[in-house]
Design an enzyme around this catalytic site. Structure first.
Site, short mmCIF file in Angstrom:
data_model
loop_
_atom_site.label_atom_id
_atom_site.label_comp_id
_atom_site.label_asym_id
_atom_site.label_seq_id
_atom_site.Cartn_x
_atom_site.Cartn_y
_atom_site.Cartn_z
N CYS A 1 -5.80 2.25 5.96
CA CYS A 1 -6.54 1.01 6.21
C CYS A 1 -6.00 0.37 7.50
O CYS A 1 -5.00 0.83 8.05
CB CYS A 1 -6.38 0.07 5.03
SG CYS A 1 -4.72 -0.66 4.91
N GLU B 1 1.39 3.81 2.03
CA GLU B 1 2.11 4.09 3.27
C GLU B 1 3.20 3.05 3.51
O GLU B 1 4.28 3.39 4.00
CB GLU B 1 1.14 4.09 4.47
CG GLU B 1 0.04 5.13 4.36
CD GLU B 1 -1.24 4.64 3.70
OE1 GLU B 1 -2.30 5.21 3.99
OE2 GLU B 1 -1.18 3.70 2.88
N CYS C 1 -2.14 -0.54 7.23
CA CYS C 1 -1.25 0.63 7.22
C CYS C 1 -1.31 1.36 8.55
O CYS C 1 -0.30 1.87 9.03
CB CYS C 1 -1.63 1.56 6.08
SG CYS C 1 -1.31 0.81 4.46
N HIS D 1 0.87 -1.17 0.00
CA HIS D 1 0.00 0.00 0.00
C HIS D 1 0.91 1.22 0.00
O HIS D 1 2.11 1.13 0.27
CB HIS D 1 -0.88 0.00 1.24
CG HIS D 1 -1.92 -1.07 1.25
ND1 HIS D 1 -3.02 -1.01 2.07
CD2 HIS D 1 -2.04 -2.22 0.55
CE1 HIS D 1 -3.77 -2.08 1.87
NE2 HIS D 1 -3.19 -2.83 0.95
#
Length: 195
Positions: A114, A85, A117, A83
């Site tokens: 999310c 991050e 993360c 992702h």
């Protein structure tokens, strides 16, 4: 591998949003616009590559960009953990292996983190995380109270909140993310179903 190639229709959709994005200038009335612009630019890159349209940037106390990145789940190859991050933090931690304190850094992301993360950012100790737009279905920041006690305790000294950015930038971050969801959801289903 061919299933992850961007088709011309998708590429044209993102070209239109890129044209609109080029016209945006950071608004001096919003303290975070300067960095949210970069996070959104990274989100557009992610979407154009066929990934989920989310971008992030890590900044030091002097306002210098230390690392930037974007979602790379599907491109250049499948990585379930990449992702936006995570991409930024992986690069940062690899490059600065001997930094023990990161008390002067801020991470800007185009979308509310999310659960995966969010816990990574708590573990990292990044003191401030600002996101351009909320994720009402998958965002974890507003759900912090539901986390196990250890995660709530670890995150007490950290600030997770919506960025002070212009409505136009927040809207663009949301649009890029939503535009990429249909295509990336199909890829997830194909991967899970084996075809």
């Amino acid at each position: 591998m061919g299933e992850f190639v961007i088709n011309k229709t998708t590429d044209n959709r993102y070209s239109k949003i890129e044209d609109r994005f080029r016209a945006i200038l950071p608004d001096p009335h919003f303290s975070d616009d300067k960095f949210v612009v970069i996070a959104v630019k990274e989100a557009i890159k992610a979407a154009k590559e066929g990934n989920v349209g989310v971008g992030a940037v890590l900044v030091n106390e002097d306002g210098e960009i230390i690392q930037k990145g974007h979602n790379r789940i599907f491109h250049p190859y499948f990585r379930s953990d990449l992702h936006a991050e995570m991409d930024v933090m992986n690069k940062f931690e690899e490059k600065f292996k001997h930094i023990n304190r990161i008390s002067n850094y801020v991470l800007y992301t185009s979308l509310e983190p999310c659960p995966m993360c969010f816990t990574r950012l708590i573990t990292s100790g990044i003191p401030k995380v600002f996101y351009a737009t909320v994720d009402n279905k998958g965002g974890m920041v507003r759900m912090r109270i539901n986390m196990p006690p250890i995660w709530r305790k670890l995150s007490k000294k950290q600030e997770f909140k919506k960025a002070q950015c212009s409505t136009e930038l927040a809207d663009m971050a949301k649009q890029v993310w939503l535009m990429s969801l249909e295509e990336t959801n199909r890829k997830f289903l194909k991967r899970q179903n084996g075809f």
